[in-house]
Structures are given as structure tokens and as C-alpha cells.
Design a protein around this motif. Structure first.
Motif, PDB file in Angstrom:
ATOM      1  N   ASP A 279      32.445  35.905  42.549  1.00 35.47           N
ATOM      2  CA  ASP A 279      32.819  35.060  43.724  1.00 35.47           C
ATOM      3  C   ASP A 279      33.864  34.008  43.231  1.00 35.47           C
ATOM      4  N   HIS A 280      34.730  33.570  44.167  1.00 34.84           N
ATOM      5  CA  HIS A 280      35.399  32.357  43.976  1.00 34.84           C
ATOM      6  C   HIS A 280      36.458  32.595  42.627  1.00 34.84           C
ATOM      7  N   THR A 281      36.706  33.671  42.412  1.00 39.73           N
ATOM      8  CA  THR A 281      37.659  33.882  41.184  1.00 39.73           C
ATOM      9  C   THR A 281      39.201  34.231  41.755  1.00 39.73           C
ATOM     10  N   THR A 282      40.063  33.876  40.956  1.00 40.62           N
ATOM     11  CA  THR A 282      41.360  33.945  41.161  1.00 40.62           C
ATOM     12  C   THR A 282      41.891  35.180  40.155  1.00 40.62           C
ATOM     13  N   ILE A 283      42.816  35.916  40.509  1.00 34.08           N
ATOM     14  CA  ILE A 283      43.452  37.077  39.527  1.00 34.08           C
ATOM     15  C   ILE A 283      44.999  37.014  39.837  1.00 34.08           C
ATOM     16  N   GLY A 284      45.680  36.391  38.868  1.00 27.81           N
ATOM     17  CA  GLY A 284      47.049  36.263  39.205  1.00 27.81           C
ATOM     18  C   GLY A 284      47.729  37.744  39.387  1.00 27.81           C
ATOM     19  N   ASP A 285      48.930  37.466  39.739  1.00 26.47           N
ATOM     20  CA  ASP A 285      49.967  38.596  40.084  1.00 26.47           C
ATOM     21  C   ASP A 285      50.076  39.655  38.801  1.00 26.47           C
ATOM     22  N   GLY A 286      49.975  40.970  39.144  1.00 23.17           N
ATOM     23  CA  GLY A 286      50.509  41.834  38.252  1.00 23.17           C
ATOM     24  C   GLY A 286      49.123  41.955  37.180  1.00 23.17           C
ATOM     25  N   ALA A 287      48.064  41.349  37.383  1.00 27.21           N
ATOM     26  CA  ALA A 287      46.882  41.566  36.318  1.00 27.21           C
ATOM     27  C   ALA A 287      46.257  42.875  36.303  1.00 27.21           C
ATOM     28  N   ILE A 288      45.734  43.263  35.443  1.00 28.92           N
ATOM     29  CA  ILE A 288      44.878  44.673  35.476  1.00 28.92           C
ATOM     30  C   ILE A 288      43.641  44.391  34.880  1.00 28.92           C
ATOM     31  N   VAL A 289      42.494  44.719  35.493  1.00 32.56           N
ATOM     32  CA  VAL A 289      41.228  44.746  35.141  1.00 32.56           C
ATOM     33  C   VAL A 289      40.489  46.123  34.807  1.00 32.56           C
ATOM     34  N   GLY A 290      40.146  46.490  33.674  1.00 35.66           N
ATOM     35  CA  GLY A 290      39.873  47.705  33.284  1.00 35.66           C
ATOM     36  C   GLY A 290      38.391  48.260  34.011  1.00 35.66           C
ATOM     37  N   ALA A 291      38.416  49.447  34.123  1.00 36.09           N
ATOM     38  CA  ALA A 291      37.031  50.119  34.569  1.00 36.09           C
ATOM     39  C   ALA A 291      36.030  49.767  33.741  1.00 36.09           C
ATOM     40  N   GLY A 292      35.008  49.368  34.882  1.00 38.19           N
ATOM     41  CA  GLY A 292      33.609  49.029  34.318  1.00 38.19           C
ATOM     42  C   GLY A 292      33.690  47.650  33.846  1.00 38.19           C
ATOM     43  N   SER A 293      34.822  47.033  34.182  1.00 33.31           N
ATOM     44  CA  SER A 293      34.590  45.460  33.461  1.00 33.31           C
ATOM     45  C   SER A 293      34.039  44.620  34.633  1.00 33.31           C
ATOM     46  N   GLY A 294      33.616  43.437  33.901  1.00 39.86           N
ATOM     47  CA  GLY A 294      32.787  42.280  34.752  1.00 39.86           C
ATOM     48  C   GLY A 294      33.497  41.075  34.572  1.00 39.86           C
ATOM     49  N   VAL A 295      34.332  40.445  35.708  1.00 43.12           N
ATOM     50  CA  VAL A 295      35.127  39.513  35.680  1.00 43.12           C
ATOM     51  C   VAL A 295      34.409  37.981  35.968  1.00 43.12           C
ATOM     52  N   THR A 296      34.128  37.107  35.216  1.00 43.86           N
ATOM     53  CA  THR A 296      33.414  36.045  35.706  1.00 43.86           C
ATOM     54  C   THR A 296      34.332  34.756  35.669  1.00 43.86           C
ATOM     55  N   GLY A 297      35.644  34.695  35.426  1.00 41.79           N
ATOM     56  CA  GLY A 297      36.402  33.641  35.512  1.00 41.79           C
ATOM     57  C   GLY A 297      37.896  34.088  35.915  1.00 41.79           C
ATOM     58  N   ASP A 298      38.634  32.829  36.226  1.00 37.73           N
ATOM     59  CA  ASP A 298      40.092  33.345  36.462  1.00 37.73           C
ATOM     60  C   ASP A 298      40.792  34.120  35.497  1.00 37.73           C
TER      61      ASP A 298
END
Length: 332
Positions: A279-298
Motif C-alpha cells: 500500500d501507498h507505493t508509487t511505481i514510475g512510468d514504464g517500470a516493470i515488476v517481474g512475476a512473483g515479486s513483492g514490492v515494498t517501496g517506491d
């Protein structure tokens, strides 16, 4: 059954024909199982080796093809074989399910709803008070659209979908079966006297134009204002989008991925399958998050992230290589 000559196919694609075949083309199919009346495609050079054992009479290929089609077989060279194949699939597509009447007698439509010209509403649908449905939209059977919702023109909503009150869906959208738009966000707070207290979710969902949302996906309404899905976003099946999240234009989310509340995605962000975003995370233009990943910060624009917790792809690959070496060394 539809069938086309290679010349008729190429009228659509406007490519360059290599070789020749007199065979009428009856369907598209993947290389490995195609028959001698079917067309296939080679979208990557690594699949060229499959052509020798394929029975397909024609393949759509990229301009850098390095093999020959062979006797009574042909290639159609185009700039992008994957995009060209989508044109062929449209050519052979079956018609949409038919309606005997534009508004089925068993549909329940409130007297205050506005149903524009060309709209079709299937059996067992419920359309609530002050709903507005734009021209030529199709609402398949057993769909629920609650009070004050607006749906744009040429939008298709498939069976079992629930669109809750005050949500807005744009033009040329596709909402697949059993999706839920505008359910309450997951909001609870502990209270000594009452246990977990539900936090009212008084916002809504706003979906832009040309958006596609997959089967059994959920887009929760905002707690305060709106959860927003930008123009051109493509959401796979079984995706969760939490309350007050905001997606820019042309974002992609693959199956089983999820956004917690108040996540912001820039334009063109790609989220791989089963990835989860805090929650409350910002992901910038054109970024890629791979399968199964866990994003904890911007995540800054343009970055590719992998792993759990997610780190830059090159760092993740280094970490995995080190772990692999350690495991191998321990076995010696």
C-alpha cells in the motif's frame, strides 16, 4: 466455414509473399499442431526450427526470417508477426453471441435508467436507478449494474459481472465474466469495545476508455474519492486492485497480481503474474515488476524489479547466482 486464399489474407496484412500455395486457408493454428489448410506464425527466430515439421501451409513471419517456405508453402513477411497474427485472428473470429431482442423480457431495468440506442441487455440483468448506458454497449445475461453508474459507448460487459453504485466505465471497454467493479475496499480498524470496526468506503471507481478487465478480477471503490483505471489498461484474470489505487494509461497487470490500497502506477507500468504491491507505493512510468515479486517501496520510472522483496533486476540476478553457487558448493 470461413476460408481465404493467400492473396486474400495478404490484402489484410499488406505484407510480402514468399513462395506460393494454392491451398485455401481455413483457420489459424500454432505451428506444432497446424494442418495443411491452416495458417500459423513465427514471431521469434528460435521457432524457425519448428517449420520443417509443421504441416501449416502458410506462416506469417518477421522480415528477418532466415529459412525458406518450401514446396507448395508460403510465408507472408511483415514488420511484426505477432501484431499481424492478431489481424488474422480477427478475420477468423466467430460472431458474438446473439440476442433475440435488444432488451430481454426478463431483464429488470429501473424506469429512471437511460438506455441509449443500440444497447443490448440480456436475460436476468438488473439495471438500477439513474444508470446511464451509452450507445451500442452490450450487457450479457445475469449482470448487475447498480444505482447511478454510467457506462460509455461500445462497451461489453460479460455475464456475472457486478458494477456497484456510482461507478463509471468508459467507451470501448471489455469487462469479462464475474468481475466486480466497486466492491468495498478492505478497511478495518481494531477497537477495544467492538473488535474490528469497518471503515465505510464512500468513494467509487472510474475506468477510462479502451480498458479490458479479466474474469473474476476485483476493482475496489475508494475510501474517500475514486479508484482510477487509466485509458488503455489491460487487467488479466484474478487481479485485485485495492481502494484508492490509481493506474496511469496503458498499464498491464497479469493474473493473480495485486495492488494494496492507495498504490499509484505511472503510464505503461507492467506488473507480472502473482506480483504484490504494498500500500501507498508509487511505481514510475514504464517500470516493470517481474512475476512473483513483492514490492515494498517506491520504484523509479523505467526500472525493472525482481524478487521478494523486489530489487533491481540485475541485483536480483546476481543474488540468485551467488545463492546457486553456495548451494552447489555445499553439495561438494
Amino acid at each position: 466455414m470461413k476460408s481465404y486464399s493467400i492473396l486474400e489474407i495478404n490484402e489484410v496484412l499488406q505484407g510480402i509473399i514468399l513462395g506460393d500455395t494454392q491451398q485455401n486457408i481455413t483457420a489459424p493454428e500454432q505451428l506444432e499442431v497446424a494442418s495443411n489448410t491452416e495458417i500459423s506464425f513465427i514471431g521469434n527466430k528460435k521457432y524457425e526450427k519448428l517449420w520443417a515439421t509443421s504441416n501449416a501451409c502458410v506462416a506469417i513471419v518477421n522480415e528477418d526470417i532466415s529459412i525458406e517456405p518450401g514446396e507448395n508453402r508460403a510465408f507472408i513477411k511483415v514488420k511484426n508477426a505477432d501484431l499481424a497474427m492478431s489481424q488474422i485472428l480477427e478475420l477468423f473470429a466467430f460472431p458474438m453471441p446473439e440476442f433475440d431482442s435488444e432488451i430481454h423480457p426478463s431483464a429488470t431495468i429501473d424506469i429512471t435508467a437511460t438506455i441509449s440506442t443500440g444497447v443490448k441487455v440480456g436475460a436476468g440483468c438488473y439495471v438500477g436507478p439513474k444508470v446511464v448506458i451509452g450507445k451500442n454497449s452490450i450487457i450479457y445475461p445475469n449482470t448487475t449494474i447498480l444505482d447511478g453508474t454510467t457506462i460509455g459507448e461500445n462497451t461489453v460487459i460479460w455475464s456475472g459481472t457486478v458494477v456497484r453504485e456510482r461507478c463509471h466505465i468508459g467507451n470501448n471497454c471489455i469487462i469479462h465474466p464475474n468481475a466486480t467493479i466497486g466492491a468495498d475496499g478492505f478497511g478495518f480498524r481494531p477497537c477495544p469495545e467492538r473488535g474490528l470496526v469497518k471503515i465505510p468506503q464512500i468513494g467509487n471507481v472510474i475506468i477510462g476508455n479502451n480498458v479490458e478487465i479479466g474474469a473474476n478480477s476485483c476493482v475496489d471503490r475508494g475510501k474517500f474519492s475514486s479508484t482510477v483505471i487509466g485509458d488503455g489498461c489491460k487487467i488479466d484474470n484474478l487481479v485485485q486492485i485495492g481502494h484508492n489505487s490509481k493506474l496511469g494509461r496503458f498499464c498491464i497487470m497479469a493474473g493473480n497480481s495485486g495492488l494494496a490500497g492507495s498504490v499509484t502506477l505511472g503510464n505503461g507500468v507492467m506488473i507480472g503474474g502473482s506480483a504484490s504491491i504494498k500500500d501507498h507505493t508509487t511505481i514510475g512510468d514504464g517500470a516493470i515488476v517481474g512475476a512473483g515479486s513483492g514490492v515494498t517501496g517506491d520504484i523509479p520510472a523505467g526500472k525493472t524489479m525482481l524478487g521478494y522483496p523486489a530489487v533491481e533486476a540485475r541485483d536480483a540476478l546476481k543474488q540468485w547466482a551467488i545463492l546457486k553457487r553456495l548451494v552447489n558448493d555445499s553439495k561438494k
